[in-house]
Design a protein around this motif. Structure first.
Motif, PDB file in Angstrom:
ATOM      1  N   CYS A  80      60.251 -17.322 -27.495  1.00 15.17           N
ATOM      2  CA  CYS A  80      60.573 -18.251 -26.409  1.00 15.17           C
ATOM      3  C   CYS A  80      59.796 -17.969 -25.136  1.00 15.17           C
ATOM      4  N   CYS A  87      68.700 -13.594 -27.209  1.00 13.56           N
ATOM      5  CA  CYS A  87      67.757 -14.361 -26.415  1.00 13.56           C
ATOM      6  C   CYS A  87      68.515 -15.437 -25.649  1.00 13.56           C
ATOM      7  N   CYS A  95      63.434 -13.808 -25.985  1.00 16.44           N
ATOM      8  CA  CYS A  95      62.725 -13.243 -27.132  1.00 16.44           C
ATOM      9  C   CYS A  95      61.246 -13.611 -27.083  1.00 16.44           C
ATOM     10  N   SER A 146      67.524 -18.111 -24.511  1.00  9.51           N
ATOM     11  CA  SER A 146      66.939 -19.434 -24.696  1.00  9.51           C
ATOM     12  C   SER A 146      67.283 -19.984 -26.078  1.00  9.51           C
ATOM     13  N   CYS A 147      67.105 -19.172 -27.116  1.00 13.43           N
ATOM     14  CA  CYS A 147      67.347 -19.663 -28.476  1.00 13.43           C
ATOM     15  C   CYS A 147      68.576 -19.024 -29.121  1.00 13.43           C
TER      16      CYS A 147
HETATM   17 ZN   LIG Z   1      64.344 -17.013 -28.043  1.00  9.81          ZN
END
Ligand SMILES: [Zn+2]
Length: 118
Positions: A65, A36, A62, A38-39
């Motif tokens: 997120c 992912c 994901c 973002s995370c």
């Molecule tokens: Zn994520």
């Protein structure tokens, strides 16, 4: 130039060169595997993929997120994401040393992700 300082400097240089190659290897590794953006969570299969506004799977984020073309928490800051990730690791059952290392590396990994790059 002080000799011991030179030694220290050379060692430091050596270490940073080694680290750089490690990171390059990791980048290659990360490009192959889906994480992912973002995370940093590995996206194992489609059921972990976020969704675009048109309902298609997101190729970057994901499901925790990103949903329907938007970030679930659009106001989230980099530091808050680091906290969330570290807490997640705390609850993970991996060995202590590995956990410690992952927690150290997590902000570095995050910085390389699409969402946090700039
Ligand atoms: Zn994520």
């Amino acid at each position: 130039m002080n000799h011991s300082w030179m030694l220290w400097f050379n060692r430091k240089k050596f270490l940073s060169v080694n680290l750089l190659t490690e990171f390059k290897k990791k980048d290659l590794f990360m490009a192959k595997k889906a994480f992912c953006q973002s995370c940093g969570m590995p996206i194992a299969d489609d059921s972990y993929k976020g969704t675009q506004a048109n309902g298609e799977f997101s190729t970057d984020y994901c499901i925790y997120c990103y949903m329907q073309g938007r970030f679930v928490q659009p106001e989230l800051t980099f530091d808050e994401m680091v906290e969330i990730g570290r807490k997640g690791l705390d609850n993970n059952s991996m060995p202590k040393m590995q956990k410690w290392l992952f927690k150290k590396l997590y902000p570095i990994q995050l910085k390389g992700l699409k969402r946090w790059k700039n």
